[in-house]
Write an enzyme that holds these catalytic residues in place. Sequence first.
Site, PDB file in Angstrom:
ATOM      1  N   CYS A 385      14.357 -32.690  16.811  1.00 14.68           N
ATOM      2  CA  CYS A 385      13.384 -32.683  17.902  1.00 14.68           C
ATOM      3  C   CYS A 385      14.083 -32.941  19.244  1.00 14.68           C
ATOM      4  O   CYS A 385      14.753 -32.055  19.744  1.00 14.68           O
ATOM      5  CB  CYS A 385      12.261 -33.664  17.605  1.00 14.68           C
ATOM      6  SG  CYS A 385      10.711 -33.136  18.329  1.00 14.68           S
ATOM      7  N   HIS A 511      10.526 -32.182  12.166  1.00 10.34           N
ATOM      8  CA  HIS A 511      11.028 -33.435  11.584  1.00 10.34           C
ATOM      9  C   HIS A 511      11.215 -33.295  10.075  1.00 10.34           C
ATOM     10  O   HIS A 511      10.322 -33.657   9.295  1.00 10.34           O
ATOM     11  CB  HIS A 511      10.040 -34.569  11.878  1.00 10.34           C
ATOM     12  CG  HIS A 511      10.037 -34.970  13.308  1.00 10.34           C
ATOM     13  ND1 HIS A 511      10.884 -35.925  13.826  1.00 10.34           N
ATOM     14  CD2 HIS A 511       9.312 -34.501  14.350  1.00 10.34           C
ATOM     15  CE1 HIS A 511      10.671 -36.054  15.122  1.00 10.34           C
ATOM     16  NE2 HIS A 511       9.722 -35.195  15.474  1.00 10.34           N
ATOM     17  N   GLU A 513      12.894 -35.050   8.157  1.00 19.26           N
ATOM     18  CA  GLU A 513      13.008 -36.347   7.461  1.00 19.26           C
ATOM     19  C   GLU A 513      11.723 -36.747   6.749  1.00 19.26           C
ATOM     20  O   GLU A 513      11.752 -37.519   5.787  1.00 19.26           O
ATOM     21  CB  GLU A 513      13.450 -37.454   8.438  1.00 19.26           C
ATOM     22  CG  GLU A 513      12.429 -37.884   9.496  1.00 19.26           C
ATOM     23  CD  GLU A 513      12.472 -37.040  10.772  1.00 19.26           C
ATOM     24  OE1 GLU A 513      12.922 -35.878  10.725  1.00 19.26           O
ATOM     25  OE2 GLU A 513      12.022 -37.552  11.818  1.00 19.26           O
TER      26      GLU A 513
HETATM   27  N1  GLN Z   1       9.897 -35.867  23.692  1.00 20.15           N
HETATM   28  C1  GLN Z   1      10.053 -34.568  23.103  1.00 20.15           C
HETATM   29  C2  GLN Z   1       8.764 -33.781  23.108  1.00 20.15           C
HETATM   30  O1  GLN Z   1       7.708 -34.325  23.279  1.00 20.15           O
HETATM   31  C3  GLN Z   1      10.590 -34.683  21.699  1.00 20.15           C
HETATM   32  C4  GLN Z   1       9.626 -35.339  20.760  1.00 20.15           C
HETATM   33  C5  GLN Z   1      10.299 -35.824  19.499  1.00 20.15           C
HETATM   34  O2  GLN Z   1      11.509 -35.965  19.465  1.00 20.15           O
HETATM   35  N2  GLN Z   1       9.509 -36.123  18.489  1.00 20.15           N
HETATM   36  O3  GLN Z   1       8.800 -32.603  22.942  1.00 20.15           O
END
Ligand code: GLN
Length: 544
Positions: A385, A511, A513
């Site tokens: 992300c 994600h 994970e």
């Molecule tokens: N802050 C970034 C977004 O909102 C990444 C979010 C994250 O890493 N879960 O896109």
Amino acid sequence: MRTKFIFITGGVCSSLGKGLTAATVGLLLETKGIKVAMLKLDPYLNVDPGTMNPYQHGEVYVTEDGAETDLDLGHYYRFTNSPLSKASNATSGQVYNSVIKRERRGDYLGDTVQVIPHITDEIKKRILACANQEDDIDVVLVEIGGTVGDIESLPFLEAIRQFYHDFPKACTSMHLTYVPFIKAAGEFKTKPTQHSVKDLHSLGIFPAFIITRCEQTLPKEVKDKISLFCNVAKDAVIEAVDVPHSIYELPLQLRSQGLGRRICHKLNIRDVPIELPEWEEIVERVTHPEGEITIGVVGKYVGHQDAYKSVHEALWHGAIAHRHTLKVRWLESDKLYDADGNLIEDAKGCDGYLIPGGFGERGWEGKISAATYCRTNRIPYFGICLGMHALVVEYARAVLGLADADSTEVSPGTTNPLICLLSEQEDVEDLGGTMRLGAYPCRLKDGSRAHSAYGEYLVHERHRHRYEFNGKYRKVLEDKGLTLAGTLDGAELGEIAEIDDHPWMVGVQYHPEFKSKPTAPHPLFKAFVEAAIAHKQERENAQT
Ligand code: GLN
């Protein structure tokens, strides 16, 4: 009622591992062919943990249907096959929110709205909804967050008392406590457990099982004392002794005390012996490793051990798959360099670096320098992300020469917005529950590292973000060696970025994970760990 319910409460102090215990009980029952659902009830007033700082409450776990939930659901996922959805986590905030909304609509027809019965009815409704989310659920495990004695959890405990009253034959409960060993006296102390159980009794809840967290195995007299004073059968005092190597030893430990069998007996469910060959294999691998790898995790919440819980577990799963022990170096992303601009010693020499998700400006440039360090030194890099955003921005700055390349999350005015707000996010005002959340299909590119890791072309992964890869830069980046290895199925949206001329530098918008289990390690974590092992070997070969 056909479905049975097990309530799990905690006493004496927090952080005893109630979630892990609940997950393990779920696993033991599933192994007997029982269909289990899990529910976490959290006493705090936030509607969900999505708006909470991970420093206060640990990571936010995301389900397929896009619920932002308590991290205990991660334990449930890793240990069981129970359905996990919006019906699997409820907070006081959610419960009160529903009741107050109904009150404003006038649904209570002039009634005075009160904790009993309106709030407790809403809690009971959610317990039943969890039982009814799928057909044939045999047992619902309900874990109540917090510690007995907290003011906040009283409505939940009262709802459970009423639930017992409504369905006496369908319910049982277990209480997890702590039995400290006082070194100076050379004794275990059961008094805190007795008091905590007394508190529960005064609320009308009479646990049938006491699970004792302890540092060493308890002498028989201590267990007998707990049995006598807490009014449970002798064989219903079960110990959860600190496990020496890994939390994945817990299922074997609880099985060896016959916990699953005793629960079945209590709930009048058909019992069969528990076979856990996969878990025995995991413990065998953890206790007989063939090597060790060190992964640097560069984030801004590294001071809190639960802030990156699923990432940590998924790294472990990858390591276990390769019969390696895992060492994690937690690196503060805004402290990677000293005052003279040199990389700090602790940050050097890891076999791979993982840059997890995150929000906001602090530590952002540190993540970008971690990407530079890994790219130029050809060290495996796994960006998740925000870690994927850092990979892309770093590449655009260093290789495309776009010095002001940035994410608009950090530099709203940049002339080169490599990462920008998702179009559907532009008018969003509320912060809670409004990100791109939950599972989306991702189509993988033939021959990419992601494709070779997954061995499939279409995967479903969970998201939680507002910003995305800016498709305008796709062509220039691909011409210069950054491949979009995965895109939203049926659309252009970039979900995976890979550096071509590098052993393993991969960033994913989602994600992964959240979908790794010890018994089914996530393919990307497995591939990342494999790359880290290869890097370690190369480095060692170069030194000899
Ligand atoms: N802050 C970034 C977004 O909102 C990444 C979010 C994250 O890493 N879960 O896109």
